[in-house]
Write an enzyme that holds these catalytic residues in place. Sequence first.
Site, short mmCIF file in Angstrom:
data_model
loop_
_atom_site.label_atom_id
_atom_site.label_comp_id
_atom_site.label_asym_id
_atom_site.label_seq_id
_atom_site.Cartn_x
_atom_site.Cartn_y
_atom_site.Cartn_z
N THR A 54 0.84 -1.20 0.00
CA THR A 54 0.00 0.00 0.00
C THR A 54 0.87 1.25 0.00
O THR A 54 2.04 1.21 0.40
CB THR A 54 -0.88 0.07 1.25
OG1 THR A 54 -0.04 0.16 2.41
CG2 THR A 54 -1.81 -1.11 1.36
N ASP A 55 0.27 2.35 -0.41
CA ASP A 55 0.86 3.64 -0.09
C ASP A 55 0.68 3.83 1.41
O ASP A 55 -0.12 3.15 2.05
CB ASP A 55 0.18 4.76 -0.88
CG ASP A 55 1.07 5.98 -1.04
OD1 ASP A 55 2.04 6.13 -0.26
OD2 ASP A 55 0.79 6.81 -1.92
#
Length: 826
Positions: free
Chosen positions: A325-326
């Site tokens: 994920t970011d």
Amino acid sequence: MCTFDTMANISSTGNYQLTNKYKMKLIYKSAVMLAILLSAVAFNAHAQAKKPVPQLGKSSLKAVIDAMTLEEKSKLVVGMGFKFPGMPAPAKGEKPKPIDIGGFKLPPSDPEAYEIPEKVAGTAGRTHAIPRLGIPSITVSDGPAGLRIDPTRPGDKNTYYATGFPVATLLASSWDTALVKKVGVAFGNEIREYGVDVILGPGMNIQRNPLNGRNFEYYSEDPLVSGSMAAAIINGIQSQGVGVSAKHFAANNQETNRNSVNEVISERALRELYLKNFEIAVKKSQPWTVMSSYNKINGTYTSERRDLLTDILKHEWSFKGFVMTDWFGGHDAVAQMNAGNDLLMPGNPDQSAAIVDAVKNGTLTMVQLDANVARILKIILKSPTFKGYKFSNKPDLKGHALVTRMAAAQGMVLLKNDSAALPVAKGKRIALFGNTSYGIIAGGTGSGDVHKAYVVSLLQGLNNAGYKVQEQLAKAYTGYLAEAKAKQPKSANFFIAPPPIPEFNPDTLVTKEADGADVAIITIGRNAGEGQDRKVENDFTLTDAEKGLITGVSNAFHAKGKKVIVVLNIGGVSEVVSWRDQVDGILLAWQPGLEAGNSIADVLSGKVNPSGKLASTFPVKYEDVPSAKYFPGKDLPLPEGQKPNPMMGRPSEVTYGEGIYVGYRYYDSFKVQPAYEFGYGLSYTTFKVSDVKLSSTDFKGSISVTLSVKNTGKVAGKEVVQLYLGAPTATLDKPAQELKAFAKTGLLAPGQTQLITLTLYTADLASYYTDRNSWVADAGEYKVHVGTSSREIVKTESFKLAKEIVVEKTHDSMKPEVAIDEMMNK
């Protein structure tokens, strides 16, 4: 046969004695059996104690995963946490607290993030180690234009500065994949020698709109240029034994409300534009990791979309790495695991707990969790940390600076050069105007910023090149800027840069400088970055002070018959039409990295002949941008009790009403005149493209296009040849033309010719049919346009495809929840 109880009821003495004997015999047998059982248990325990625990790299991956507890798996797929810059560590024994960003609370990190010392100070995050299984922690770091780590460390006299490489937009403007790979090699060496395993880049989102604050991190409005440049730098970086994270997957095309915006996009626009560049990069370079984006696409967070991360990325494109994920991206750890988002970053203990609970209650299968774990372990096996690489903390910074200087000059674009205003002859006296001439912008802000040991200003670069810069003017500017910087407020966080210093007004000096100098150079600077988008007024357009500066200097110098040059030190597309006629030359220098002043001076002096070409269109005005009326979308009602947050944004929605008509696809199809078209760029020499020939007029699997490029001018230079394809439109609306191949020549001496071959394959002919979930090459006539920009076409040829070809069947995925009234070229 009688039982013990029956025998005990017999009254005779003999029988009673027999019963006692039988009882003793049973007791004896039971004791023997118990002893045997205990011995077996003890033996088994001893054997288990002696049996070696599987070790990563020595045992099979399956054996290691089978040996992991559920809790260990839940920690491996969740990062260790994030030490937010400026936030103090918790007191000993105290649990980390949530991170407050302007009233928005981010979840606390795992206590281990503070208890276990960082391998490299100032990086973005780490994975958890599992020592008993030989699984180390790997380190990831920002950013796309250079390694972002702490340059100084408490109690350490050494420094750890990194190279600020040219920004992605500049590298793409080189149209030179070999050059970009060379930058990647230098970058990868720096990553490895500073002890980092994975760099969080390259950024490669499509430049849908010029106001996107992070466009400097991205390559182009075109997926072929974007994907090719990303693949080149990935191959360069990963050749050094370290990994990348290609980001942000997908459609992270604005900073406004980036954490919660819902992007409403047709599947065709996604497939042909916003996913296509990632597909090219994945298939050409196999990045170690891909980073999912913050935003939603058609109602679902990208990090929670199985159709995006598993069906498309892993199955259709055969991606071998893992997805992360970011930072703080998505909302549901279990949904992310099920989607195939293998690693949650930066991670917090609540996510691990949710994953454990989900496996126990059946909402997450162990098969899926093991698949996520396996992908992470495969990359850990490749990492320098696992291999025990002894990093030096001494990368070749001087060598990398030379690469930066060279690459930056190759990507600069000469936009205007009336009456051979450039190059400027050596020894000339230069009047240097503009704040940014003395405080050059090497790169953008936020996670894309780099801690550099120095940045060469244009003043320094011109002095180094042997020019004589007017001393009184330079002294006035440097004094003004020093005083203004001392008064400048500090930024609230590392995402947001302090406001720009108002442009110095040199009115009282202009007339004198016009008398004493041979030429005037004005630098216009712009900066932007993570966390916010640009504005139209005074950002995309010039400020009144900048317009006044250009007018005043141009009038004074032209009155004396002297030239005026403007250098654009910017990270993204800006307005030029309102002022360009007042000046003689315009050099688009972009944000060139830490050797900026030297690189610009190399081009201004003619030491390097400019060969850059625009990878994004410059419109006449912002309103001409096809996404202008949709960007950045509309705000949605806030959940009850929630307040808007300037950093994290609020719920919103943006519709991609322009569909596939982004950049030149729009301008060329709808015949809208740009200021400077896609692929445009001048040189100090001239070229002739000729002898364009197709290998066949009937398509059968592939067609080769051959041509020659001759330098017809007086100095050595390089040219970029571009091949655009126009496809049949009887059954599907399509752009007038799309870039399908390109090539950059070598350095051609005057009179020298180079032969070039470009090849079209079946996939290059295909468009995406949503109703068929297929890429289809339509039967009919295809037009091949060969030129040096999207508008400078020197030759058009055609070929026919006799019968439709279904190139690829895809998953039914990414459907919009609502109908989209998309732009059509009919």
